[in-house]
Design an enzyme around this catalytic site. Structure first.
Site, PDB file in Angstrom:
ATOM      1  N   HIS A 117     -99.590   6.470  34.454  1.00  0.00           N
ATOM      2  CA  HIS A 117     -99.324   5.308  33.600  1.00  0.00           C
ATOM      3  C   HIS A 117     -98.370   4.299  34.221  1.00  0.00           C
ATOM      4  O   HIS A 117     -98.103   3.256  33.626  1.00  0.00           O
ATOM      5  CB  HIS A 117     -98.789   5.750  32.236  1.00  0.00           C
ATOM      6  CG  HIS A 117     -97.344   6.162  32.260  1.00  0.00           C
ATOM      7  ND1 HIS A 117     -96.941   7.366  32.757  1.00  0.00           N
ATOM      8  CD2 HIS A 117     -96.224   5.512  31.880  1.00  0.00           C
ATOM      9  CE1 HIS A 117     -95.611   7.454  32.676  1.00  0.00           C
ATOM     10  NE2 HIS A 117     -95.151   6.352  32.145  1.00  0.00           N
TER      11      HIS A 117
HETATM   12  C1  UD1 Z   1     -93.171   2.808  28.483  1.00  0.00           C
HETATM   13  C2  UD1 Z   1     -91.890   2.821  29.336  1.00  0.00           C
HETATM   14  C3  UD1 Z   1     -92.061   3.820  30.466  1.00  0.00           C
HETATM   15  C4  UD1 Z   1     -92.445   5.172  29.937  1.00  0.00           C
HETATM   16  C5  UD1 Z   1     -93.704   5.028  29.097  1.00  0.00           C
HETATM   17  C6  UD1 Z   1     -94.154   6.328  28.517  1.00  0.00           C
HETATM   18  C7  UD1 Z   1     -90.638   0.727  29.581  1.00  0.00           C
HETATM   19  C8  UD1 Z   1     -90.346  -0.387  30.490  1.00  0.00           C
HETATM   20  N1  UD1 Z   1     -91.659   1.516  29.959  1.00  0.00           N
HETATM   21  O1  UD1 Z   1     -94.222   2.333  29.300  1.00  0.00           O
HETATM   22  O2  UD1 Z   1     -90.828   3.938  31.154  1.00  0.00           O
HETATM   23  O3  UD1 Z   1     -92.661   6.049  31.016  1.00  0.00           O
HETATM   24  O4  UD1 Z   1     -93.430   4.109  28.026  1.00  0.00           O
HETATM   25  O5  UD1 Z   1     -95.354   6.172  27.824  1.00  0.00           O
HETATM   26  O6  UD1 Z   1     -89.966   0.881  28.587  1.00  0.00           O
HETATM   27  N2  UD1 Z   1     -99.634   0.712  23.724  1.00  0.00           N
HETATM   28  C9  UD1 Z   1    -100.458   1.256  22.777  1.00  0.00           C
HETATM   29  N3  UD1 Z   1     -99.891   2.020  21.802  1.00  0.00           N
HETATM   30  C10 UD1 Z   1     -98.562   2.252  21.738  1.00  0.00           C
HETATM   31  C11 UD1 Z   1     -97.736   1.678  22.702  1.00  0.00           C
HETATM   32  C12 UD1 Z   1     -98.276   0.919  23.708  1.00  0.00           C
HETATM   33  O7  UD1 Z   1    -101.657   1.067  22.794  1.00  0.00           O
HETATM   34  O8  UD1 Z   1     -98.119   2.965  20.823  1.00  0.00           O
HETATM   35  C13 UD1 Z   1    -100.241  -0.111  24.786  1.00  0.00           C
HETATM   36  C14 UD1 Z   1     -99.990  -1.583  24.567  1.00  0.00           C
HETATM   37  O9  UD1 Z   1    -101.120  -2.282  24.872  1.00  0.00           O
HETATM   38  C15 UD1 Z   1     -98.901  -1.919  25.575  1.00  0.00           C
HETATM   39  C16 UD1 Z   1     -99.146  -0.887  26.688  1.00  0.00           C
HETATM   40  O10 UD1 Z   1     -99.672   0.259  26.023  1.00  0.00           O
HETATM   41  O11 UD1 Z   1     -99.002  -3.218  26.028  1.00  0.00           O
HETATM   42  C17 UD1 Z   1     -97.893  -0.500  27.424  1.00  0.00           C
HETATM   43  O12 UD1 Z   1     -96.870  -0.112  26.492  1.00  0.00           O
HETATM   44  P1  UD1 Z   1     -95.317  -0.395  26.834  1.00  0.00           P
HETATM   45  O13 UD1 Z   1     -94.458   0.161  25.768  1.00  0.00           O
HETATM   46  O14 UD1 Z   1     -95.134  -1.832  27.197  1.00  0.00           O
HETATM   47  O15 UD1 Z   1     -95.091   0.379  28.186  1.00  0.00           O
HETATM   48  P2  UD1 Z   1     -95.579   1.815  28.676  1.00  0.00           P
HETATM   49  O16 UD1 Z   1     -96.518   1.613  29.797  1.00  0.00           O
HETATM   50  O17 UD1 Z   1     -96.015   2.672  27.544  1.00  0.00           O
END
Ligand code: UD1
Length: 377
Positions: free
Chosen positions: A213
């Protein structure tokens, strides 16, 4: 009159939840502490958040800031804006943050500017790679916090080198391993092995677990296709279970990447099912930080698909090998493990299931002193 210490504990993203669970449990054993839980809402999906609360018995958050997804600036700014009135209203004696996600730095920044002390659990980890958003979050949070709880010696060294006062730094072990040891007997009951056809009357077959991820691995279709090409070659010999993170799913859906049928793409798993799979796996391939630690504690070989790690003890003492993302290196390192040539490791000191106890004891010893508040207006 006895005094209550109000501690606001922060969670935002999935990896925060196994870290906060033992801390809340431990705080609840001390009547002089009033632990409140605030969820920023950075993660909000059932499988990335709610299922962890249910399975780990984490109490419902008192407040959910509901920030959701966005760019780094949007997410961080939104948390800052929404948490400040909560801190003003609740007047905690301490804010406790874990890990390195955007929620960690955003709440720490809001709290210190109000004169509220911050405790950072998992302080001092450094990849020395500033292209990782988590590295920025770690460095900044550690510059703000006055309780710095470290999991390993290298983290203590990093904090000292950065000039943090020695009396702020405490080597306490690893709260995520507290959760692993506590929940492993429950994970043994999981039916995930039967559901995925990895277990029959004779026991578990050989299989691998893959997670990906990190933006550096999954945000480019070419990069992701290159890594999955290597995994595909491995999947011809051994099934690989791949619970797909939403960030990775978005890229896969856009990229139309094809894969071998033994590379089994599934929805993100809850904590107990994932822990069960990890504990029975022949190997893990991952770019996660937490899984490097969990495999070390479980004695399961781990190939980390990154060029660096902020958790060097998992390499120097544990079962972790940094293989990077070169496909031929990934395949060669996997074949070595499948041949039975496995790196042996040992569990690092203090990864013994009692880190949360040490943290709470240090906080209480420090008096959790209520500080004079700074007027933020
Ligand atoms: C975040 C953390 C990362 C951690 C990871 C674990 C930061 C900078 N990054 O990254 O350190 O290792 O979480 O998972 O804080 N999304 C969903 N459902 C959700 C949440 C997110 O579909 O419940 C999708 C959204 O489209 C979003 C993308 O996932 O844009 C990324 O989510 P985001 O919270 O920005 O970062 P992670 O890649 O999850």
């Amino acid at each position: 009159m006895s005094r209550f210490y109000r501690v606001i504990n922060i969670v935002g993203a999935r990896p925060n939840l196994p870290k906060i669970a033992p801390l809340i449990r431990e705080m609840q054993r001390h009547p002089e502490i009033e632990p409140l839980l605030v969820h920023t809402g950075q993660h909000y999906d059932e499988n990335l958040s709610n299922i962890f609360f249910r399975q780990m018995g984490i109490p419902e958050p008192h407040i959910n800031l509901g920030v959701g997804s966005g760019t780094h600036a949007e997410q961080t700014a939104e948390i800052l804006k929404r948490v400040e009135p909560i801190l003003l209203e609740q007047q905690p004696d301490l804010v406790l943050v874990v890990g390195d996600v955007n929620s960690t730095i955003a709440v720490s920044l809001a709290a210190v500017k109000m004169g509220i002390p911050v405790a950072h659990v998992e302080a001092g980890l450094r990849s020395f790679d500033r292209s990782m958003p988590e590295e920025i979050n770690r460095v900044l949070t550690d510059a703000l916090a006055e309780y710095l709880f470290a999991t390993e010696d290298e983290a203590v060294d990093n904090l000292r080198r950065e000039g943090r006062p020695p009396e702020f730094i405490h080597l306490v072990g690893n709260v995520m391993i507290d959760s692993l040891l506590h929940f492993l007997p429950f994970a043994e009951q999981s039916r995930i092995g039967d559901e995925l056809g990895l277990r029959d009357g004779k026991g578990w077959q050989s299989f691998g677990v893959l997670t990906l991820h990190r933006p550096s691995n999954v945000d480019s279709t070419d990069k992701l296709a290159e890594i999955l090409g290597a995994i595909d070659a491995i999947a011809q010999h051994v099934p690989i279970v791949f619970p797909v993170h939403p960030r990775t799913q978005q890229r896969l859906s856009q990229g139309g990447i094809r894969h071998h049928p033994q590379l089994r793409l599934i929805q993100p798993l809850g904590y107990l099912d994932f822990l069960c799979l990890l504990s029975k796996a022949t190997l893990a391939l991952t770019d996660s930080g937490g899984i490097q630690e969990e495999t070390t504690a479980l004695g399961v070989p781990c190939l980390t698909l990154r060029e660096n790690t902020e958790r060097p003890v998992t390499v120097s003492q544990g079962t972790n090998v940094l293989v990077g993302t070169n496909p031929s290196k990934i395949v060669a390192a996997t074949e070595q493990i499948l041949r039975g040539d496995r790196k042996s490791g040992r569990t690092p000191p203090l990864w013994d299931g009692h880190a949360a106890e040490r943290i709470v004891e240090i906080l209480l010893r420090g008096g959790l002193r209520g500080r004079s508040r700074v007027d933020v207006t």
